[in-house]
Design a protein around this motif. Structure first.
Motif, PDB file in Angstrom:
ATOM      1  N   MET A 265      49.647  33.219  43.859  1.00  0.00           N
ATOM      2  CA  MET A 265      48.774  33.973  44.796  1.00  0.00           C
ATOM      3  C   MET A 265      48.267  35.318  44.000  1.00  0.00           C
ATOM      4  SD  MET A 265      48.057  32.495  47.635  1.00  0.00           S
ATOM      5  CE  MET A 265      47.351  33.903  48.712  1.00  0.00           C
ATOM      6  N   GLU A 266      49.556  35.945  43.399  1.00  0.00           N
ATOM      7  CA  GLU A 266      48.899  37.259  42.665  1.00  0.00           C
ATOM      8  C   GLU A 266      48.033  37.244  41.638  1.00  0.00           C
ATOM      9  OE1 GLU A 266      51.809  35.673  42.776  1.00  0.00           O
ATOM     10  OE2 GLU A 266      52.142  35.653  40.528  1.00  0.00           O
ATOM     11  N   GLN A 267      47.760  36.086  41.136  1.00  0.00           N
ATOM     12  CA  GLN A 267      47.087  36.044  39.992  1.00  0.00           C
ATOM     13  C   GLN A 267      45.722  35.381  40.339  1.00  0.00           C
ATOM     14  OE1 GLN A 267      49.873  34.089  37.061  1.00  0.00           O
ATOM     15  NE2 GLN A 267      49.391  36.140  35.803  1.00  0.00           N
ATOM     16  N   GLN A 268      45.485  34.842  41.557  1.00  0.00           N
ATOM     17  CA  GLN A 268      44.373  34.072  41.653  1.00  0.00           C
ATOM     18  C   GLN A 268      43.082  34.842  41.707  1.00  0.00           C
ATOM     19  OE1 GLN A 268      45.018  31.950  45.694  1.00  0.00           O
ATOM     20  NE2 GLN A 268      46.237  30.461  44.584  1.00  0.00           N
ATOM     21  N   SER A 269      43.021  36.119  42.131  1.00  0.00           N
ATOM     22  CA  SER A 269      41.535  36.895  42.059  1.00  0.00           C
ATOM     23  C   SER A 269      41.241  37.063  40.505  1.00  0.00           C
ATOM     24  CB  SER A 269      41.700  38.158  42.696  1.00  0.00           C
ATOM     25  OG  SER A 269      42.521  38.747  42.116  1.00  0.00           O
ATOM     26  N   LEU A 270      42.538  37.341  39.644  1.00  0.00           N
ATOM     27  CA  LEU A 270      41.925  37.471  38.138  1.00  0.00           C
ATOM     28  C   LEU A 270      41.495  36.175  37.411  1.00  0.00           C
ATOM     29  CD1 LEU A 270      42.354  38.883  35.369  1.00  0.00           C
ATOM     30  CD2 LEU A 270      44.646  38.099  35.593  1.00  0.00           C
TER      31      LEU A 270
END
Lengths: 376, 404
Positions: free
Chosen positions: B224-229
């Motif tokens: 989840m923490e990397q999805q926007s990147l």
């Protein structure tokens, strides 16, 4: 051979002379500064003539060679004076190149609408293609002038284009980095540190183009500091390095192979063709661009002129009488069993480009077998 | 066999008119069925690819086959699987039985037995492209990524991707696998085909983002923490690959602002720019090295960019650092060899170029450099051999569009 030495030659395409210094040179040469355009036009001739004070054999004839006139301003283009009205029709489009006074207009019409643009840069001395600006983009003219037909035809390489409307018929929009290649080879000083700056260009290939530092050397020589400021001597390069050097514009062997440009179209790329020759040796000075051609002079078109170059390696015992002792001592290749004159007429046959409008001697030196396909 | 097409296409929810701009989802069952049907179509209707089946069918076995076929037609998949299993046990040399068994098992998500059944089929029909491709898709699901890539590529080489949609499915999986196995540039090249054809969906964007960020993951594995990147990177790269360079430039500038210290973002932009504008790419690689000084690929590309500027001396330290960090990287040996040549150490340069050739014998750039190096050093015959090899390698990759 020190390679950093070679790198300094290659940097020649990135000019070292600032505009300010160019003006300084022109002031020193007593050139009237009545407008930047005129100054730039005269810069090439004056710079060369100044170089000619010491290097007459090279700088004297060079400005009028095809390289020296690799690019011309429209108002100094003899073609536009001798051919004030050129026209050509292809499909629904009619092209005209019309000169009135100092302006040359390139126009295309489909019968109902016409687009006219002033030609800004003429590329080439004999055969010519023109560049112009439209909506902030640079375009190559869809038609070019070919001396072989004394008229216009579709620009080499553009015959595959099928314009769908008048705007597309005007010409080919240059790709992002293409102008750097065009101006980098056909003019001097237009590309600096990988950036195109059309304000700084001098038309054609000038001394500075190949001999980086030539202009600075000229300024220094006026100040009595000629010695120690001369650009490196290109004669010291190996045949392979000469091919790479000339190939920056005439295309290197690597460029052609990397791009896989195959077929007769690559006959134009002499360094590539020469390197494919069985006899090419990157360390033998008898087979290099400058072994046969003096880039400061017009191309010699008589086949017989080149016989001595071939015989430098291929001389038979009988022919040796006319050659220097050094050549005789070093001739090491098989002599021709058929003839000893006009070697290039058989071993470097003329090849037409696919559009049939330009012919080049094939620099892939070989025994040509009848009916054999072009070795691309 | 004549009715197979009708049967196969009649009993499932085949959706041929689905929007061609949406790419396959590896999780979606309808697409899995689609894969199956397309490959089945190829398997049974292009007999030129397949030697004639050799398994002899005993008369009493015909009943079993008929029952299995009937179960399959009635969409009673569990029973069809059971009957085909019995049929191939009775006659292990019946290739069609293995194909039906494997493909039906793949359709139910039983990837391990499906893979094994297809292996039996391949033993009998070694040139069965669709079977290799389908086995590769099974292995993709079971996490055997290296084998999956090999099978999919072999399947493609045997013609499994000759139909447009088939090609889309297989190339997409191939690109996912290339990323998962760390071959990011190969993956990006494949994704560029999707972008140029206007095919898009969030999973594809994420997949491009992963390849661009050089993260050896599948889209489903992104936290989840990397999805926007990942999705922002994929979006910027997608725009570039689709040909909208102006919009991509804006997207990358935004990306740099949002993720100023994230490795590989500047490298990605540099990599994309390099083919058409190496001058613009060079500062991006140099910026990447400020963020990630140990990025050997950025060192390689910086050196390469400087070599294009004829700045061999400037390129040399980058090339040396790349070769120290990754001595087995052919491009690192290549740029080091080139830089040494350009700075006068021809002999040492040739050693590194020869090392690069040893690591990657079919690398065109290595052969081009060696041809020049041998020629400059007077090794005429070696130069000639390298020139011939280079011409052969270049012919196999096709002409560039910017023909002079």
């Amino acid at each position: 051979m020190n390679e950093s030495f070679l790198s300094s030659f290659r940097a020649a395409r990135a000019p070292r002379l600032t505009t300010l210094r160019l003006f300084l040179v022109l002031v020193l040469l007593d050139v009237p500064l009545d407008g930047v355009h005129l100054v730039a036009q005269q810069a090439q001739t004056n710079a060369a003539s100044s170089c000619a004070r010491c290097h007459a054999a090279q700088a004297g004839p060079q400005p009028d060679t095809p390289m020296g006139r690799g690019m011309q301003w429209p108002d100094a283009n003899p073609l536009f004076k001798s051919h004030p009205q050129l026209s050509f029709r292809k499909g629904p489009y009619t092209y005209t190149v019309e000169t009135k006074g100092n302006q040359t207009l390139y126009s295309v019409t489909d019968g109902t609408r016409t687009i006219s643009l002033p030609i800004q840069w003429s590329f080439g001395k004999g055969g010519q293609t023109w560049l112009f600006e439209r909506d902030g983009n640079l375009y190559e003219s869809m038609v070019s002038y070919y001396p072989s037909i004394d008229g216009l035809e579709i620009t080499t390489g553009d015959s595959v284009l099928t314009p769908q409307n008048l705007d597309e018929a005007v010409g080919r929009k240059l790709r992002k980095t293409e102008p750097k290649d065009c101006f980098g080879c056909h003019s001097t000083g237009a590309v600096s540190m990988g950036k195109l700056d059309l304000e700084k260009l001098e038309p054609g290939v000038t001394c500075e183009h190949c001999h980086a530092g030539a202009n600075a050397h000229m300024v220094a020589s006026f100040q009595g500091e000629a010695y120690g400021t001369a650009p490196p001597d290109l004669k010291g390069l190996s045949s392979e390095d000469i091919s790479t050097f000339c190939g920056q514009c005439h295309r290197t062997w690597e460029m052609v192979v990397r791009s896989n440009w195959r077929g007769e179209i690559n006959v134009r790329f002499q360094p590539y063709r020469l390197a494919n020759s069985k006899c090419f040796d990157g360390t033998d000075p008898r087979i290099s661009c400058i072994a046969c051609h003096d880039p400061h002079k017009d191309l010699v078109r008589e086949d017989s002129f080149y016989d001595a170059k071939c015989l430098a390696c291929h001389a038979s015992r009988d022919e040796s009488a006319n050659l220097s002792a050094h050549t005789v001592a070093h001739r090491d290749a098989k002599p021709c069993t058929v003839a000893s004159a006009s070697c290039v007429s058989c071993h470097m046959p003329k090849v037409k480009l696919p559009n049939g409008l330009m012919t080049f001697h094939d620099h892939e030196i070989r025994i040509v077998k009848p009916g054999a396909p072009y070795p691309d | 066999m004549g009715g197979v097409k009708q049967v196969l296409f009649g009993d499932v929810n085949f959706r041929p008119k689905e929007d061609a701009r949406s790419v396959v989802s590896i999780k979606s069952r309808p697409w899995r069925v689609c894969v199956l049907l397309i490959l089945a179509f190829f398997a049974f209707f292009t007999p030129a690819w397949f030697p004639k089946a050799t398994g002899q069918i005993a008369p009493r076995q015909n009943d079993l086959i008929a029952q299995a076929s009937a179960a399959r037609m009635q969409n009673d998949i569990p029973r069809a699987i059971e009957l085909y299993s019995r049929a191939v046990q009775a006659n292990p040399k019946w290739p069609d039985g293995w194909w039906f068994l494997g493909s039906l098992q793949y359709g139910t998500g039983a990837y391990v037995p499906a893979r094994d059944a297809l292996s039996h089929y391949i033993e009998l029909i070694p040139k069965g492209g669709p079977a290799f491709a389908l086995r590769g898709l099974c292995e993709f699901e079971t996490g055997e990524y290296t084998q999956a890539l090999g099978d999919i590529q072999h399947g493609i080489s045997l013609g499994a991707a000759n139909e447009a949609r088939n090609e889309q499915i297989l190339r997409y999986h191939e690109a996912l696998l290339q990323t998962r196995l760390g071959n990011y540039t190969s993956a990006l090249k494949m994704y560029s085909i999707f972008a140029k054809n206007g095919i898009t969906n969030p999973e594809l964007i994420a997949a491009i983002g992963l390849a661009g960020l050089r993260m050896p993951l599948l889209p489903k594995d992104v936290g989840m923490e990397q999805q926007s990147l990942v999705s922002a990177t994929g979006d910027a790269a997608y725009r570039f690959l689709a040909g909208d360079e102006a919009s991509a430039a804006r997207a990358f500038q935004e990306l740099f602002q949002r993720f100023p210290t994230t490795p590989n973002v500047h490298f990605l932009y540099g990599y994309l720019l390099f083919a058409t504008d190496p001058d613009a790419a060079l500062p991006e690689f140099q910026q990447e090295l400020k963020i990630a000084p140990a990025n050997a690929d950025a060192d390689v590309m910086t050196a390469w960019g400087l070599l294009l500027h004829n700045s061999g001396a400037e390129a040399l330290p980058y090339a040396q650092r790349a070769a120290e960090q990754k001595p087995a990287l052919p491009s690192a040996q290549l740029v080091l060899g080139r830089s040494l040549m350009e700075t006068g150490d021809l002999k040492e340069g040739m050693l590194h170029l020869e090392r690069a050739r040893q690591i990657e014998p079919n690398n065109l750039e290595v052969h081009l450099a060696l041809a020049t190096a041998y020629s400059k050093s007077g090794r005429k015959e070696d130069a000639r051999c390298e020139r011939i090899l280079s011409l052969q390698l270049s012919s196999s990759k096709g002409a560039t569009p910017d023909h002079p």
